[in-house]
Design a protein around this motif. Structure first.
Motif, PDB file in Angstrom:
ATOM      1  N   ASN A  27     -25.852 -66.117 -27.375  1.00 52.59           N
ATOM      2  CA  ASN A  27     -26.175 -64.764 -26.914  1.00 52.59           C
ATOM      3  C   ASN A  27     -27.149 -64.040 -27.830  1.00 52.59           C
ATOM      4  O   ASN A  27     -27.926 -63.209 -27.381  1.00 52.59           O
ATOM      5  N   MET A  28     -27.103 -64.359 -29.127  1.00 48.30           N
ATOM      6  CA  MET A  28     -27.986 -63.669 -30.071  1.00 48.30           C
ATOM      7  C   MET A  28     -29.420 -64.184 -29.975  1.00 48.30           C
ATOM      8  O   MET A  28     -30.355 -63.430 -30.213  1.00 48.30           O
ATOM      9  N   HIS A  31     -31.256 -62.297 -27.332  1.00 50.70           N
ATOM     10  CA  HIS A  31     -31.278 -60.898 -27.792  1.00 50.70           C
ATOM     11  C   HIS A  31     -32.388 -60.730 -28.829  1.00 50.70           C
ATOM     12  O   HIS A  31     -33.212 -59.813 -28.725  1.00 50.70           O
ATOM     13  N   HIS A  32     -32.437 -61.617 -29.807  1.00 49.63           N
ATOM     14  CA  HIS A  32     -33.490 -61.593 -30.825  1.00 49.63           C
ATOM     15  C   HIS A  32     -34.862 -61.829 -30.182  1.00 49.63           C
ATOM     16  O   HIS A  32     -35.840 -61.199 -30.556  1.00 49.63           O
ATOM     17  N   GLN A  34     -35.867 -61.013 -27.297  1.00 47.71           N
ATOM     18  CA  GLN A  34     -36.335 -59.789 -26.649  1.00 47.71           C
ATOM     19  C   GLN A  34     -36.823 -58.777 -27.688  1.00 47.71           C
ATOM     20  O   GLN A  34     -37.835 -58.106 -27.479  1.00 47.71           O
ATOM     21  N   GLN A  63     -36.193 -61.602 -37.521  1.00 48.92           N
ATOM     22  CA  GLN A  63     -35.438 -62.242 -36.444  1.00 48.92           C
ATOM     23  C   GLN A  63     -35.953 -63.622 -36.052  1.00 48.92           C
ATOM     24  O   GLN A  63     -35.173 -64.469 -35.634  1.00 48.92           O
ATOM     25  N   HIS A 109     -25.003 -55.692 -24.019  1.00 45.20           N
ATOM     26  CA  HIS A 109     -25.313 -55.710 -25.452  1.00 45.20           C
ATOM     27  C   HIS A 109     -26.672 -55.130 -25.796  1.00 45.20           C
ATOM     28  O   HIS A 109     -27.390 -55.695 -26.611  1.00 45.20           O
ATOM     29  N   MET A 111     -29.383 -55.073 -24.215  1.00 46.00           N
ATOM     30  CA  MET A 111     -30.577 -55.766 -23.707  1.00 46.00           C
ATOM     31  C   MET A 111     -31.345 -54.825 -22.773  1.00 46.00           C
ATOM     32  O   MET A 111     -30.750 -54.077 -22.011  1.00 46.00           O
ATOM     33  N   HIS A 139     -30.901 -51.487 -28.588  1.00 49.19           N
ATOM     34  CA  HIS A 139     -30.912 -52.948 -28.721  1.00 49.19           C
ATOM     35  C   HIS A 139     -30.156 -53.375 -29.987  1.00 49.19           C
ATOM     36  O   HIS A 139     -29.308 -54.267 -29.944  1.00 49.19           O
ATOM     37  N   HIS A 140     -30.446 -52.701 -31.118  1.00 44.97           N
ATOM     38  CA  HIS A 140     -29.776 -52.997 -32.386  1.00 44.97           C
ATOM     39  C   HIS A 140     -28.272 -52.734 -32.278  1.00 44.97           C
ATOM     40  O   HIS A 140     -27.473 -53.489 -32.827  1.00 44.97           O
ATOM     41  N   GLY A 142     -26.391 -53.064 -29.764  1.00 43.65           N
ATOM     42  CA  GLY A 142     -25.817 -54.206 -29.050  1.00 43.65           C
ATOM     43  C   GLY A 142     -25.675 -55.416 -29.959  1.00 43.65           C
ATOM     44  O   GLY A 142     -24.653 -56.115 -29.928  1.00 43.65           O
ATOM     45  N   ALA A 143     -26.691 -55.651 -30.787  1.00 45.73           N
ATOM     46  CA  ALA A 143     -26.645 -56.787 -31.717  1.00 45.73           C
ATOM     47  C   ALA A 143     -25.502 -56.615 -32.718  1.00 45.73           C
ATOM     48  O   ALA A 143     -24.807 -57.571 -33.058  1.00 45.73           O
TER      49      ALA A 143
END
Length: 183
Positions: A27-28, A31-32, A34, A63, A109, A111, A139-140, A142-143
């Motif tokens: 999932n990360m 995310h990264h 994006q 990232q 998260h 996104m 976004h952060h 969510g991370a």
């Protein structure tokens, strides 16, 4: 090496990991990816606050190597690079915003939707900088939520350590971005 995999040396070579570790990496990574895509958009624009441009560069530089590392872990673990649809294989994944966004793979998260990305792509100058900051804060956040789940439930020390780094670095970046927005 397939015959050696059943020997006593196998656990040390694969290092112990669990479903939380796999889910974290799966999932990360998007995310990264994006976040890097968002940063690239800002780096390509004219007339954006130099502080915002500099931050976008820092986010990208932080990232990109993490993505490569997580992809290597998934390969080592023999896991797919993409999360299982729905992501329901992991306890604690009944969080609001998970998987409820169409076309968002892992969903939730923090996104950005396609519309969010288009808005950022089309924005110019100071407006682009402001939009980038507000989107990246979300976004952060969510991370950080995803990293917290890894810290709480992960087993692979490298992934837990990365999650801790994500929490501290992105928390600091959120404060920086908030400060830029408040100016």
């Amino acid at each position: 090496a397939s015959t050696a995999s059943t020997s006593a040396s196998a656990p040390s070579s694969t290092a112990t990991h669990n479903d939380a570790d796999v889910s974290f990496a799966q999932n990360m990574i998007p995310h990264h990816q994006q976040a890097i895509e968002m940063s690239d958009m800002i780096l390509d624009k004219q007339g954006v606050d130099p502080a915002v441009v500099s931050l976008a560069g820092e986010i990208k530089n932080a990232q990109a190597p993490e993505i490569e590392l997580m992809q290597r872990w998934l390969q080592d673990w023999g896991a797919s690079a993409t999360p299982a649809p729905g992501g329901a294989d992991m306890p604690g994944h009944d969080m609001p915003g998970m998987g409820d966004m169409p076309g968002m793979g892992g969903g939730g998260h923090g996104m950005m939707s396609q519309a969010d990305m288009t808005a950022l792509r089309n924005a110019q100058g100071a407006e682009a900088g402001r939009l980038f900051l507000t989107q990246m804060i979300q976004h952060h956040r969510g991370a950080i939520m995803m990293a917290q789940q890894e810290i709480d439930g992960g087993q692979f020390s490298g992934a837990v350590e990365m999650a801790r780094n994500i929490v501290s670095s992105q928390q600091a970046e959120i404060q920086t971005m908030q400060g830029m927005l408040d100016k």
